[in-house]
Design an enzyme around this catalytic site. Sequence first.
Site, PDB file in Angstrom:
ATOM      1  N   CYS A  83       0.810  -1.237   0.000  1.00  0.00           N
ATOM      2  CA  CYS A  83       0.000   0.000   0.000  1.00  0.00           C
ATOM      3  C   CYS A  83       0.837   1.278   0.000  1.00  0.00           C
ATOM      4  O   CYS A  83       0.469   2.260  -0.664  1.00  0.00           O
ATOM      5  CB  CYS A  83      -0.972  -0.008   1.173  1.00  0.00           C
ATOM      6  SG  CYS A  83      -0.250  -0.614   2.698  1.00  0.00           S
ATOM      7  N   HIS A 101      -1.882   6.698   4.164  1.00  0.00           N
ATOM      8  CA  HIS A 101      -0.435   6.715   4.406  1.00  0.00           C
ATOM      9  C   HIS A 101       0.164   8.010   3.841  1.00  0.00           C
ATOM     10  O   HIS A 101       0.011   8.314   2.653  1.00  0.00           O
ATOM     11  CB  HIS A 101       0.240   5.527   3.702  1.00  0.00           C
ATOM     12  CG  HIS A 101      -0.120   4.181   4.275  1.00  0.00           C
ATOM     13  ND1 HIS A 101      -0.731   3.999   5.492  1.00  0.00           N
ATOM     14  CD2 HIS A 101       0.097   2.928   3.777  1.00  0.00           C
ATOM     15  CE1 HIS A 101      -0.897   2.706   5.720  1.00  0.00           C
ATOM     16  NE2 HIS A 101      -0.406   2.033   4.694  1.00  0.00           N
TER      17      HIS A 101
HETATM   18  P1  NAP Z   1      -6.651  -8.873   8.060  1.00  0.00           P
HETATM   19  O1  NAP Z   1      -7.561  -7.790   8.504  1.00  0.00           O
HETATM   20  O2  NAP Z   1      -5.795  -9.525   9.080  1.00  0.00           O
HETATM   21  O3  NAP Z   1      -7.535 -10.023   7.307  1.00  0.00           O
HETATM   22  C1  NAP Z   1      -6.981 -11.269   6.951  1.00  0.00           C
HETATM   23  C2  NAP Z   1      -8.024 -12.174   6.302  1.00  0.00           C
HETATM   24  O4  NAP Z   1      -7.385 -13.435   6.018  1.00  0.00           O
HETATM   25  C3  NAP Z   1      -9.255 -12.461   7.161  1.00  0.00           C
HETATM   26  O5  NAP Z   1     -10.392 -12.492   6.357  1.00  0.00           O
HETATM   27  C4  NAP Z   1      -8.965 -13.878   7.702  1.00  0.00           C
HETATM   28  O6  NAP Z   1     -10.157 -14.628   7.955  1.00  0.00           O
HETATM   29  C5  NAP Z   1      -8.229 -14.483   6.526  1.00  0.00           C
HETATM   30  N1  NAP Z   1      -7.436 -15.634   6.956  1.00  0.00           N
HETATM   31  C6  NAP Z   1      -6.533 -15.687   7.969  1.00  0.00           C
HETATM   32  N2  NAP Z   1      -6.039 -16.949   8.084  1.00  0.00           N
HETATM   33  C7  NAP Z   1      -6.665 -17.696   7.152  1.00  0.00           C
HETATM   34  C8  NAP Z   1      -6.604 -19.077   6.778  1.00  0.00           C
HETATM   35  N3  NAP Z   1      -5.792 -19.937   7.415  1.00  0.00           N
HETATM   36  N4  NAP Z   1      -7.378 -19.497   5.756  1.00  0.00           N
HETATM   37  C9  NAP Z   1      -8.196 -18.649   5.106  1.00  0.00           C
HETATM   38  N5  NAP Z   1      -8.335 -17.329   5.430  1.00  0.00           N
HETATM   39  C10 NAP Z   1      -7.552 -16.860   6.424  1.00  0.00           C
HETATM   40  O7  NAP Z   1      -5.644  -8.350   6.941  1.00  0.00           O
HETATM   41  P2  NAP Z   1      -5.845  -7.131   5.881  1.00  0.00           P
HETATM   42  O8  NAP Z   1      -5.287  -5.892   6.406  1.00  0.00           O
HETATM   43  O9  NAP Z   1      -7.255  -7.160   5.378  1.00  0.00           O
HETATM   44  O10 NAP Z   1      -4.858  -7.578   4.738  1.00  0.00           O
HETATM   45  C11 NAP Z   1      -5.141  -8.646   3.831  1.00  0.00           C
HETATM   46  C12 NAP Z   1      -3.970  -8.818   2.886  1.00  0.00           C
HETATM   47  O11 NAP Z   1      -3.802  -7.599   2.136  1.00  0.00           O
HETATM   48  C13 NAP Z   1      -2.650  -9.061   3.626  1.00  0.00           C
HETATM   49  O12 NAP Z   1      -1.864  -9.953   2.898  1.00  0.00           O
HETATM   50  C14 NAP Z   1      -2.023  -7.656   3.683  1.00  0.00           C
HETATM   51  O13 NAP Z   1      -0.629  -7.693   3.794  1.00  0.00           O
HETATM   52  C15 NAP Z   1      -2.497  -7.062   2.359  1.00  0.00           C
HETATM   53  N6  NAP Z   1      -2.625  -5.591   2.300  1.00  0.00           N
HETATM   54  C16 NAP Z   1      -3.244  -4.905   3.301  1.00  0.00           C
HETATM   55  C17 NAP Z   1      -3.402  -3.524   3.187  1.00  0.00           C
HETATM   56  C18 NAP Z   1      -4.063  -2.689   4.260  1.00  0.00           C
HETATM   57  O14 NAP Z   1      -4.050  -1.448   4.139  1.00  0.00           O
HETATM   58  N7  NAP Z   1      -4.662  -3.280   5.288  1.00  0.00           N
HETATM   59  C19 NAP Z   1      -2.960  -2.871   2.041  1.00  0.00           C
HETATM   60  C20 NAP Z   1      -2.351  -3.604   1.025  1.00  0.00           C
HETATM   61  C21 NAP Z   1      -2.198  -4.963   1.171  1.00  0.00           C
HETATM   62  P3  NAP Z   1     -10.758 -14.853   9.446  1.00  0.00           P
HETATM   63  O15 NAP Z   1     -11.433 -13.583   9.857  1.00  0.00           O
HETATM   64  O16 NAP Z   1     -11.720 -15.971   9.239  1.00  0.00           O
HETATM   65  O17 NAP Z   1      -9.602 -15.208  10.324  1.00  0.00           O
END
Ligand code: NAP
Length: 347
Positions: A146, A239
């Site tokens: 991001c 950011h």
């Molecule tokens: P998050 O809030 O921690 O969400 C993670 C998701 O992954 C949840 O839906 C979770 O489901 C699922 N998950 C976790 N373990 C799993 C498993 N074993 N099998 C299947 N699903 C699983 O993270 P986020 O911030 O949304 O980020 C998601 C991705 O995008 C990450 O790789 C992150 O690095 C990337 N990213 C994030 C941002 C940002 O600004 N946040 C920006 C760019 C990229 P449950 O709820 O069921 O556990």
Amino acid sequence: MEKKIEVAILGATGSVGQKFIEMLSDHPWFEISELAASEKSSGKKYQDAVNWIMQTPLNDRVAELEVKNCEPILKSKFVFSALDASVAGEIEADFARAGYYVISNARNHRFDEDVPLLIPEVNADHLEIVKDQKFGKGFIVTNPNCSTIGLVMALKPLQDNFGIESVNVVTMQAISGGGYPGIPSMDILDNVIPFISGEENKMETEPLKILGEIKDKKIVNTDIKVSAQCNRVPVQDGHLEAVQIKFNKKPSKEEIINVWKNFKGVPQELNLPSAPVNPIIYCENEKHPQPKTHRNMGNGMSVSVGRLRECSIFDYKFVVLSHNTVRGAAGGTILAAELLKAKGYTE
Ligand code: NAP
């Protein structure tokens, strides 16, 4: 009216997954048909599995969808992945091998040789390499980190017009960038944390691939030098980045502002539904851009730039702001999917 394309969201319960649901609630081409997450959530109605933290109400139809497992037995061919990086690598590859079009926010496949690291306005031509991907009919396209996205959007017209030698960037990154529930409030309130695991390396390497050129169906990295320092600050979304830049050929301040203001990419030429009219907005007020005021410019898809001034070490310095879960994640992925469809990469 043409039938909408069904899409699935993997990691639908997280911070980015929820932003996907919010942004797709009224999309002209795509309709959410399936949601998937971990075993903890699967089998539940979405509204019972999620702690909804978006500022708009959860769509009634989506609230009732059953959360599925992340297995490649979904009916939607378009799969938007917001999976945690600890599991994304294998799950996304399984989907691509089974013929799905996977567009991912996770870091796992970003440096695969045959996987584009896409910012639709910057390197739409890199999509060409998906034709030769190892997965057969399916493919993986990745969204950059991001904070990389905001930086590289601002750099692209500068690189094209003047050539860049080196960049130093110091970030002030929002807490939503760390996922949900993220950093404990006791750690981040009244505080700044001068460390985000893995982030500086991503910011120093990803721009080189994104700004690279296609030669013989391969991406050849650019040779700009990038140094990054990343900090977590108590801001909800958006950011902010303080950038110093040295050019191959130093332009005037007016020339830089002019190329930012006139910057357009393929999404604007194709008039894609999520493409902001102005991908880069230059703020004249010396106190701008700010996260609270400017993160939603262009529906969160524009990058705001300001405070361009001479630098006593590099040539110039300036500030960039982008919305991390919109342009930096869900919105960027949706725009990538629109581009893939418009360019004929999907059936
Ligand atoms: P998050 O809030 O921690 O969400 C993670 C998701 O992954 C949840 O839906 C979770 O489901 C699922 N998950 C976790 N373990 C799993 C498993 N074993 N099998 C299947 N699903 C699983 O993270 P986020 O911030 O949304 O980020 C998601 C991705 O995008 C990450 O790789 C992150 O690095 C990337 N990213 C994030 C941002 C940002 O600004 N946040 C920006 C760019 C990229 P449950 O709820 O069921 O556990």
